[in-house]
Design a protein around this motif. Structure first.
Motif, PDB file in Angstrom:
ATOM      1  N   ALA A 195       8.159 -38.547   9.275  1.00  0.00           N
ATOM      2  CA  ALA A 195       8.156 -36.983   9.268  1.00  0.00           C
ATOM      3  C   ALA A 195       8.096 -36.613   7.419  1.00  0.00           C
ATOM      4  CB  ALA A 195       9.576 -37.040   9.126  1.00  0.00           C
ATOM      5  N   LEU A 196       7.804 -37.963   6.915  1.00  0.00           N
ATOM      6  CA  LEU A 196       8.131 -38.034   5.743  1.00  0.00           C
ATOM      7  C   LEU A 196       6.341 -37.908   5.702  1.00  0.00           C
ATOM      8  CD1 LEU A 196       8.655 -38.166   3.148  1.00  0.00           C
ATOM      9  CD2 LEU A 196       8.598 -40.587   2.333  1.00  0.00           C
ATOM     10  N   ILE A 197       5.235 -38.950   6.140  1.00  0.00           N
ATOM     11  CA  ILE A 197       3.944 -39.103   6.336  1.00  0.00           C
ATOM     12  C   ILE A 197       3.786 -37.177   6.350  1.00  0.00           C
ATOM     13  CG2 ILE A 197       2.439 -40.195   7.626  1.00  0.00           C
ATOM     14  CD1 ILE A 197       3.919 -42.426   8.296  1.00  0.00           C
ATOM     15  N   LEU A 198       3.918 -36.711   7.711  1.00  0.00           N
ATOM     16  CA  LEU A 198       3.877 -35.359   7.825  1.00  0.00           C
ATOM     17  C   LEU A 198       4.519 -34.271   6.857  1.00  0.00           C
ATOM     18  CD1 LEU A 198       1.520 -34.582  10.333  1.00  0.00           C
ATOM     19  CD2 LEU A 198       2.986 -36.643  10.886  1.00  0.00           C
ATOM     20  N   ALA A 199       5.653 -34.919   6.211  1.00  0.00           N
ATOM     21  CA  ALA A 199       5.450 -33.897   4.833  1.00  0.00           C
ATOM     22  C   ALA A 199       4.762 -33.538   4.170  1.00  0.00           C
ATOM     23  CB  ALA A 199       7.042 -33.903   4.593  1.00  0.00           C
ATOM     24  N   ILE A 200       4.404 -34.948   3.781  1.00  0.00           N
ATOM     25  CA  ILE A 200       3.126 -35.224   2.731  1.00  0.00           C
ATOM     26  C   ILE A 200       2.100 -34.692   3.390  1.00  0.00           C
ATOM     27  CG2 ILE A 200       1.682 -36.640   0.592  1.00  0.00           C
ATOM     28  CD1 ILE A 200       5.111 -36.602   0.211  1.00  0.00           C
ATOM     29  N   THR A 201       1.659 -34.588   4.267  1.00  0.00           N
ATOM     30  CA  THR A 201       0.442 -34.360   4.681  1.00  0.00           C
ATOM     31  C   THR A 201       0.448 -32.832   4.716  1.00  0.00           C
ATOM     32  OG1 THR A 201       0.199 -36.506   6.670  1.00  0.00           O
ATOM     33  CG2 THR A 201      -1.376 -34.765   6.437  1.00  0.00           C
ATOM     34  N   GLY A 202       1.258 -32.041   5.487  1.00  0.00           N
ATOM     35  CA  GLY A 202       1.318 -30.356   5.255  1.00  0.00           C
ATOM     36  C   GLY A 202       0.874 -29.888   4.066  1.00  0.00           C
ATOM     37  N   GLU A 203       1.812 -30.425   3.286  1.00  0.00           N
ATOM     38  CA  GLU A 203       2.091 -30.944   1.850  1.00  0.00           C
ATOM     39  C   GLU A 203       0.334 -30.731   1.173  1.00  0.00           C
ATOM     40  OE1 GLU A 203       6.453 -31.532   1.177  1.00  0.00           O
ATOM     41  OE2 GLU A 203       4.871 -32.438   0.236  1.00  0.00           O
ATOM     42  N   LEU A 204      -0.129 -30.994   1.363  1.00  0.00           N
ATOM     43  CA  LEU A 204      -1.524 -32.222   1.495  1.00  0.00           C
ATOM     44  C   LEU A 204      -2.814 -30.682   1.943  1.00  0.00           C
ATOM     45  CD1 LEU A 204      -1.642 -35.551   1.728  1.00  0.00           C
ATOM     46  CD2 LEU A 204      -2.025 -34.251  -0.570  1.00  0.00           C
ATOM     47  N   ILE A 205      -2.530 -30.339   2.878  1.00  0.00           N
ATOM     48  CA  ILE A 205      -3.878 -30.154   3.650  1.00  0.00           C
ATOM     49  C   ILE A 205      -3.289 -28.228   4.374  1.00  0.00           C
ATOM     50  CG2 ILE A 205      -5.061 -29.698   6.029  1.00  0.00           C
ATOM     51  CD1 ILE A 205      -4.425 -32.575   6.435  1.00  0.00           C
ATOM     52  N   ILE A 215      -0.218 -32.413  -6.250  1.00  0.00           N
ATOM     53  CA  ILE A 215      -1.645 -34.205  -5.616  1.00  0.00           C
ATOM     54  C   ILE A 215      -2.521 -33.046  -5.832  1.00  0.00           C
ATOM     55  CG2 ILE A 215      -1.760 -36.197  -4.789  1.00  0.00           C
ATOM     56  CD1 ILE A 215       0.260 -36.636  -4.111  1.00  0.00           C
ATOM     57  N   VAL A 216      -2.963 -32.287  -5.024  1.00  0.00           N
ATOM     58  CA  VAL A 216      -3.976 -31.772  -4.696  1.00  0.00           C
ATOM     59  C   VAL A 216      -4.256 -30.858  -6.141  1.00  0.00           C
ATOM     60  CG1 VAL A 216      -4.946 -29.995  -3.681  1.00  0.00           C
ATOM     61  CG2 VAL A 216      -3.506 -31.513  -2.277  1.00  0.00           C
ATOM     62  N   ILE A 217      -3.072 -30.391  -6.148  1.00  0.00           N
ATOM     63  CA  ILE A 217      -3.597 -29.277  -8.123  1.00  0.00           C
ATOM     64  C   ILE A 217      -4.161 -30.398  -8.604  1.00  0.00           C
ATOM     65  CG2 ILE A 217      -2.416 -28.226 -10.007  1.00  0.00           C
ATOM     66  CD1 ILE A 217      -0.105 -27.177  -7.424  1.00  0.00           C
ATOM     67  N   ALA A 218      -3.181 -31.868  -9.189  1.00  0.00           N
ATOM     68  CA  ALA A 218      -3.347 -32.890 -10.699  1.00  0.00           C
ATOM     69  C   ALA A 218      -5.694 -33.153  -9.651  1.00  0.00           C
ATOM     70  CB  ALA A 218      -2.956 -33.994  -9.747  1.00  0.00           C
ATOM     71  N   GLN A 219      -5.322 -33.270  -8.480  1.00  0.00           N
ATOM     72  CA  GLN A 219      -6.590 -33.745  -8.170  1.00  0.00           C
ATOM     73  C   GLN A 219      -7.541 -32.608  -8.806  1.00  0.00           C
ATOM     74  OE1 GLN A 219      -8.789 -32.844  -5.910  1.00  0.00           O
ATOM     75  NE2 GLN A 219     -10.052 -33.978  -5.592  1.00  0.00           N
ATOM     76  N   GLU A 220      -7.858 -31.448  -8.416  1.00  0.00           N
ATOM     77  CA  GLU A 220      -8.707 -29.962  -8.897  1.00  0.00           C
ATOM     78  C   GLU A 220      -8.885 -30.248 -10.428  1.00  0.00           C
ATOM     79  OE1 GLU A 220      -6.805 -26.839  -5.943  1.00  0.00           O
ATOM     80  OE2 GLU A 220      -8.205 -27.596  -4.689  1.00  0.00           O
ATOM     81  N   ALA A 225      -5.269 -39.338 -13.577  1.00  0.00           N
ATOM     82  CA  ALA A 225      -3.581 -40.213 -14.009  1.00  0.00           C
ATOM     83  C   ALA A 225      -2.650 -39.935 -13.535  1.00  0.00           C
ATOM     84  CB  ALA A 225      -4.355 -40.898 -15.009  1.00  0.00           C
ATOM     85  N   SER A 226      -2.394 -38.384 -13.604  1.00  0.00           N
ATOM     86  CA  SER A 226      -1.115 -37.965 -13.200  1.00  0.00           C
ATOM     87  C   SER A 226      -1.475 -37.344 -11.429  1.00  0.00           C
ATOM     88  CB  SER A 226      -1.499 -35.942 -13.509  1.00  0.00           C
ATOM     89  OG  SER A 226      -0.155 -35.570 -13.306  1.00  0.00           O
ATOM     90  N   MET A 227      -2.664 -37.696 -10.824  1.00  0.00           N
ATOM     91  CA  MET A 227      -2.529 -37.678  -9.575  1.00  0.00           C
ATOM     92  C   MET A 227      -2.480 -38.675  -8.951  1.00  0.00           C
ATOM     93  SD  MET A 227      -6.053 -37.556  -7.422  1.00  0.00           S
ATOM     94  CE  MET A 227      -7.172 -39.699  -7.296  1.00  0.00           C
ATOM     95  N   TYR A 228      -2.372 -39.797  -9.776  1.00  0.00           N
ATOM     96  CA  TYR A 228      -2.420 -41.161  -9.221  1.00  0.00           C
ATOM     97  C   TYR A 228      -0.918 -41.389  -9.233  1.00  0.00           C
ATOM     98  CZ  TYR A 228      -6.914 -43.106  -8.122  1.00  0.00           C
ATOM     99  OH  TYR A 228      -7.819 -43.615  -7.776  1.00  0.00           O
ATOM    100  N   ALA A 229      -0.193 -41.023 -10.031  1.00  0.00           N
ATOM    101  CA  ALA A 229       1.199 -40.798 -10.564  1.00  0.00           C
ATOM    102  C   ALA A 229       2.348 -40.022  -9.656  1.00  0.00           C
ATOM    103  CB  ALA A 229       1.673 -40.759 -12.112  1.00  0.00           C
ATOM    104  N   LEU A 230       1.623 -39.219  -9.366  1.00  0.00           N
ATOM    105  CA  LEU A 230       2.484 -38.503  -7.855  1.00  0.00           C
ATOM    106  C   LEU A 230       2.165 -38.787  -6.020  1.00  0.00           C
ATOM    107  CD1 LEU A 230       1.383 -34.952  -8.674  1.00  0.00           C
ATOM    108  CD2 LEU A 230       3.520 -35.991  -8.712  1.00  0.00           C
TER     109      LEU A 230
END
Length: 265
Positions: A195-205, A215-220, A225-230
Motif C-alpha cells: 500500500a505504501l509503495i502504491l501510494a508513492i507511485t500514485g503520487e509520482l505518476i 519529488i516530481v516537483i523537485a525533479q522538474e 538534492a531536495s529530490m534525493y532528500a524526499l
C-alpha cells in the motif's frame, strides 16, 4: 575467513547491520566528491541532508507527509477489510473457492499500475485515483493469506465443536481465529508495504498530493538534492512502517510458536 561462515548472534547481527548502513552512507558522501559519480546528478550526502533539514522547516513537507499517510491508511484499511471478508468466504467455503480460483489467478498477476489510465479517467488526479491502485494491489496479499488460514483450520476441531453444538461465535473465536490470525498478520504486513509503495507511485505518476508529488516537483525544478532528500524520507517511512508492523506482529502473536522461536534467537 572462517568468521564469515560462523552464525552471528543477535548483537553481532545488529552491529553488522549498523556497519552496512555506515559504509553505504560513506559511499554516498565520498563517491560524488571524488568524481566517481556526477555530483550534479548525485550530490553528496551532506548536501542531501542539508536539503532535508530545509524541507523539514516548511509546512508543505508536513502537509505532503500527512497526505501520503492518509492515502496509505485509507487504502490499507479498505484492503484489509475486503481481504479478510473475502478470504474467509473463499477459504472457508469449498464451493466458493472452486468458483473463484480461476478468476483470482487471472486477476492477481495484473499490475495495478496498468489501471492508472482508468483511475485518472474515473477520478482525475485526486486521492480516489491512487486509492484504486492501492486497494487493487494490497487486497490480494490479505485475501490470499486469510484464505490459506481458513483452509488450514483443523477439521477435527471444527467437527468436534459442531458435534457438541457449540455456538458459532465460540467456534469462530476459539477454533477459526487462532488458526487464521497468523496468516492474517502476515497478510497485513505484506499489504502495508504494498500500500505504501502504491501510494508513492500514485503520487509520482498521477500527481495525487503527497511526498511523491513533491519529488516530481523537485525533479522538474532541478532541485536534485531536495529530490534525493524526499526519496530518503520515503525510504525511512517504509522502514518505520515495517518496524511498527513487526512490533504489532510480535505483540499480537506472542503466543505463537514462530514468535517464541524468534525471541529465543
Amino acid at each position: 575467513m572462517w568468521f564469515l561462515w560462523t552464525p552471528l548472534n543477535a548483537v553481532q547481527r545488529a552491529w553488522a547491520g549498523v556497519a552496512g548502513v555506515v559504509v553505504f552512507l560513506v559511499c554516498l558522501q565520498v563517491l560524488p566528491l571524488t568524481g566517481a559519480v556526477d555530483p550534479k546528478h548525485t550530490p553528496p550526502l551532506s548536501e542531501v541532508i542539508s536539503a532535508l533539514v530545509s524541507r523539514l522547516a516548511t509546512p508543505q513537507f508536513w502537509e505532503a507527509l500527512l497526505n501520503t499517510l492518509t492515502t496509505w491508511g485509507i487504502g490499507l484499511g479498505i484492503s484489509v477489510a475486503i481481504g479478510v471478508v473475502a478470504g474467509l468466504l473463499i477459504g472457508g467455503i469449498p464451493v466458493v473457492r472452486e468458483f473463484t480460483a480461476s478468476t483470482i489467478e487471472f486477476l492477481r498477476p495484473i499490475p495495478s499500475v496498468a489501471f492508472i489510465p482508468l483511475a485518472v479517467l474515473l477520478y482525475g488526479t485526486g486521492r480516489d485515483a491512487t486509492l484504486l491502485l492501492i486497494i487493487y494491489a494490497a487486497v490480494w496479499q490479505m485475501l490470499i493469506q486469510v484464505s490459506y488460514g481458513a483452509q488450514d483450520v483443523d477439521p477435527v476441531a471444527r467437527d468436534t465443536a459442531r458435534s457438541y453444538r457449540f455456538p458459532k461465535g465460540f467456534t469462530l473465536i476459539n477454533v477459526v481465529v487462532p488458526t487464521v490470525l497468523p496468516y492474517a498478520v502476515t497478510g497485513f504486513r505484506l499489504s502495508a508495504s504494498v500500500a505504501l509503495i502504491l501510494a508513492i507511485t500514485g503520487e509520482l505518476i498521477i500527481g495525487t498530493p503527497g511526498l511523491g508529488k513533491l519529488i516530481v516537483i523537485a525533479q522538474e525544478s532541478g532541485a536534485v538534492a531536495s529530490m534525493y532528500a524526499l526519496v530518503l524520507v520515503t525510504g525511512f517511512l517504509g522502514l518505520a512502517v515495517n518496524v511498527i508492523v513487526r512490533m504489532m506482529e510480535r505483540r499480537v502473536l506472542h503466543w505463537h510458536a514462530s514468535v517464541r522461536r524468534e525471541g529465543m534467537k
